[in-house]
Design an enzyme around this catalytic site. Structure first.
Site, short mmCIF file in Angstrom:
data_model
loop_
_atom_site.label_atom_id
_atom_site.label_comp_id
_atom_site.label_asym_id
_atom_site.label_seq_id
_atom_site.Cartn_x
_atom_site.Cartn_y
_atom_site.Cartn_z
N HIS A 284 0.22 -1.14 0.25
CA HIS A 284 -0.23 0.00 0.10
C HIS A 284 1.05 1.53 0.25
O HIS A 284 0.49 2.55 0.11
CB HIS A 284 -0.88 -0.08 1.01
N GLU B 146 3.90 -34.06 -1.57
CA GLU B 146 2.07 -33.21 -2.17
C GLU B 146 2.93 -32.53 -3.49
O GLU B 146 4.12 -32.05 -4.06
CB GLU B 146 1.58 -32.73 -1.39
N LYS C 101 -15.98 -6.66 -7.96
CA LYS C 101 -14.61 -7.93 -8.67
C LYS C 101 -13.96 -9.01 -7.94
O LYS C 101 -13.93 -9.91 -8.37
CB LYS C 101 -13.51 -6.81 -9.67
N ASP C 102 -13.18 -8.68 -7.21
CA ASP C 102 -12.78 -9.76 -6.25
C ASP C 102 -14.07 -10.45 -5.58
O ASP C 102 -13.94 -11.61 -5.04
CB ASP C 102 -11.88 -8.53 -4.89
N SER D 192 -0.88 -0.65 -6.10
CA SER D 192 -1.16 -1.81 -6.54
C SER D 192 -0.49 -1.22 -7.90
O SER D 192 0.09 -0.42 -8.70
CB SER D 192 -2.21 -2.39 -6.93
#
Lengths: 279, 427
Positions: free
Chosen positions: B219, B291, B247-248, B223
């Site tokens: 921040h 894994e 949107k998220d 971004s």
């Protein structure tokens, strides 16, 4: 500076890899890949379709009960089912009295209430399926030095589990002549049994399902070897994943809700961004 | 820090005003994920994966805390306690499958998040610290996931623990004592299981701490975005709320849909059947594989098959495996190209799509395959390219490449024109 260092580190790793690759490639070119009898003769499980397959799958309780009967009358002599309790059998369609009767048919370890000495008593619904052998040494001694594995999770503990169990039970055969021609040292040892579905082709378990009609099904289904193998495989899918029905039944509403919420979210996104997309 | 045009938090309700004076937490949230945080307007869907990672972390912590209420970290009963959760605990099967598949989902998301950073140059100034903290989070995740996989105490748990702690045994002179110290014994047993459980419970909270720093560091410059051109004016940004909340939001819905499809209908697809066999120190599985999310690094480990001068092959493999991630820490200084986004870097872009991505896929495949030819040779070539890509190709490309022309601003990239560009101002 950092880039000179990185170049040196990069050259170090790439040179070490080139060295490994070069040596490996030379060896591979010289010797090729050694053919093993397992790689040549091991077979993948046969196809098996059960009612419990797929996202719409649901246990066929009638079949599970038949499979349980096969387990009880054939497999239970050597194989434990230690994670399953008699009370669990209610889930495959037995009522309380039937469960109690089934449990009472098994002897489980107990203590003499007067002396405290170890003894056995008839099973209760809350008991788990008893172990057929006192311990692993006893199991080995009785089974050509192999411990019969517990079956509770068998269909989840093997690739393609249910099909594997079915194929193994129906896969016993004579060792192919061709095998002995190519691999003369690979003759099935005394006391073992050839089965191409087993990882190393020879297993200690003698063919357990030997004749049609070995068990007598209460529901009139003809107990062929193939049918018994399928039924017990289906039963072992249930013992390994008893919550499968509930899982499938829960999954659809959850996905339906998420789809609805996602569409709403997408439409909100389109509405809120509509202005910004234009200018 | 924020852009001068960021919306200011103005509490209207007296209680919120009172709160703002005593503890400005609502102001903090408003400025972090509310209308007070301006975000580049051109973020594409690859930028949703940061939030998705946060969703995964939350899911893992919530399901993990519930599982810990029923799980018993003791080598004698651990396996059966997991089966107790699966069979007798109400909705226990859901918690366990959600947690096991949640780990996979977390890694899918985080790999996309990381490779987004690779392509768009998100690691470059002024966001180096965001990147460094991200690599720390990834390392913590790997440690957490590894220890979590040991807890069910199945065959792969046990042998995985043995192989991975055995890597420390490759360190010259002190390797063996270190391995025994890590395990609390000569082989994985109760001591190892207990400390793994303790750390598996601890590390996610450490991850939360580093995530807070990661977002804080993000921040400060704000971004990045797909053009790699920094924000210039207000028209380049939109407020986080409502534009990116919504949107998220729908991206989280779509993600949960896919995750639940696996969770409910193929919950064991990504696991290994051997882990449904109780741990047995006397019986080694035919193929010990970790894994799936560790496969690329496992392939690098196993690619070193011959001693290199005086360095044993095993030590080389261990150095390379840890090195393959540690070199990410130096990425901001290895790639000196002033252009961030791969969109405007024709040479870099080719190496990314035709070099790095296929390499990762080959490593991924070979890591899960048995350690035999031809997989070993494939993983050797792929590992060679992997190190060459980051340590040799990127530094060279970044100094000789001629980037394509950049748009003047984010606004121009989105709308095709920017009125301010015509005026020659960069307010």
């Amino acid at each position: 500076m950092i880039r000179i260092l990185s170049l040196l580190v990069g050259l170090f790793f790439t040179a070490a890899l080139a060295w490994s690759f070069g040596n490996g490639a030379v060896n591979f070119a010289r010797e090729g890949k050694p053919a093993t009898v397992e790689s040549a003769f091991h077979e993948h499980p046969k196809a098996l379709h059960l009612a419990s397959d797929g996202p719409f799958g649901k246990f066929d309780k009638q079949q599970l009960q038949r499979g349980f009967q096969v387990y009880k009358e054939v497999c239970a002599a050597c194989h434990s089912l230690r994670l399953v309790a008699f009370r669990d059998l209610k889930a495959i369609g037995y009522n309380d009295d039937e469960v109690k009767a089934i449990a009472a048919g098994f002897n489980v370890p107990g203590l003499d209430p007067n002396t405290g000495e170890a003894n056995t008593r008839p099973g209760l619904a809350t008991d788990y399926f008893p172990m057929p052998f006192a311990n692993d040494i006893a199991a080995r001694a009785a089974n050509n030095n192999a411990v019969p594995p517990d079956l509770s999770l068998m269909t989840k503990a093997r690739h393609n589990g249910a099909a594997y169990v079915y194929s193994l039970l129906t896969g016993y055969q004579d060792q192919p002549a061709e095998l002995l021609k190519t691999f003369p040292d690979a003759k099935t040892p005394q006391g073992l049994h050839y089965n191409p579905y087993f990882a190393n082709l020879n297993l200690a378990m003698a063919p357990p399902l030997t004749a049609d009609g070995q068990v007598t099904y209460g529901d009139g289904t003809k107990a062929t070897k193939d049918q018994m193998a399928k039924d017990v495989a289906a039963f072992l899918v249930w013992t390994a994943e008893p919550k499968l029905d509930k899982r499938n039944q829960t999954g659809w509403p959850v996905l339906g809700f998420l789809l609805f919420a996602t569409i709403l979210g997408y439409l909100s996104y389109r509405t809120i961004w509509a202005e910004k997309k234009k200018h | 820090m924020s852009f001068p045009w960021a919306n200011e938090y103005k509490p209207s309700h007296p209680f919120m005003q009172w709160m703002d004076e005593k503890l400005p937490l609502p102001r903090f949230v408003y400025n972090a994920i509310g209308a007070g945080y301006p975000v580049p307007r051109n973020l594409n869907y690859w930028w949703n994966f940061g939030i998705l990672a946060l969703v995964c972390l939350t899911l893992q912590i919530v399901t993990g805390i519930v599982l810990a209420m029923h799980y018993a970290a003791n080598a004698g009963v651990a396996f059966d306690s997991v089966e107790h959760i699966m069979r007798d605990v109400n909705w226990g099967w859901l918690m366990r499958y959600a947690h096991a598949n949640g780990a996979s989902a977390f890694f899918v998301v985080i790999y996309i998040h990381i490779f987004r950073g690779f392509f768009y140059g998100s690691y470059k100034a002024p966001r180096e610290m965001v990147w460094l903290l991200g690599v720390v989070i990834f390392l913590l995740m790997m440690a957490t996931a590894f220890m979590g996989y040991v807890l069910p105490w199945g065959q792969m748990s046990f042998w995985g623990a043995k192989v991975i702690t055995g890597l420390f045994g490759a360190i010259p002179l002190v390797g063996e004592p270190i391995q025994q110290w890590l395990l609390g014994g000569f082989a994985p047993d109760n001591a190892a299981l207990n400390r793994f459980f303790s750390l598996h419970y601890l590390l996610p909270f450490v991850i939360i701490g580093v995530v807070v720093l990661h977002i804080w560091a993000l921040h400060i410059p704000g971004s990045s975005n797909p053009t790699g051109v920094e924000v210039k004016t207000e028209s380049d940004t939109v407020p986080f709320h409502p534009y990116f909340i919504v949107k998220d939001g729908w991206a989280v819905g779509a993600f949960l849909f896919l995750y639940c499809a696996v969770l409910f209908f193929a919950p064991n697809m990504l696991g290994h059947p051997d882990n449904y066999i109780p741990a047995n120190p006397m019986s080694t599985p035919a193929h010990i594989v970790p894994e799936w999310y560790f496969w690329p690094f496992y392939a690098i480990l196993r690619a070193f098959t011959f001693d290199f001068f005086f360095i044993p092959a095993k030590l080389m493999g261990v150095l390379a495996m840890f090195g393959s991630i540690l070199i990410w820490f130096f990425l901001p200084w290895l790639d000196k190209s002033p252009v961030r986004s791969g969109h405007y870097r024709p040479t870099f872009r080719k190496f990314f799509w035709f070099g790095l991505i296929p390499t990762m896929l080959v490593l991924f495949y070979c890591g899960g395959a048995p350690a035999e030819e031809p997989y070993v040779m494939f993983s050797q070539i792929a590992s060679l390219y992997y190190f060459a890509h980051f340590l040799i190709i990127l530094p060279i490309v970044s100094s000789i490449e001629r980037p394509d022309p950049l748009p003047f601003s984010i606004t121009e990239a989105v709308l095709g024109h920017d009125d301010k560009a015509a005026l020659g101002t960069t307010a």
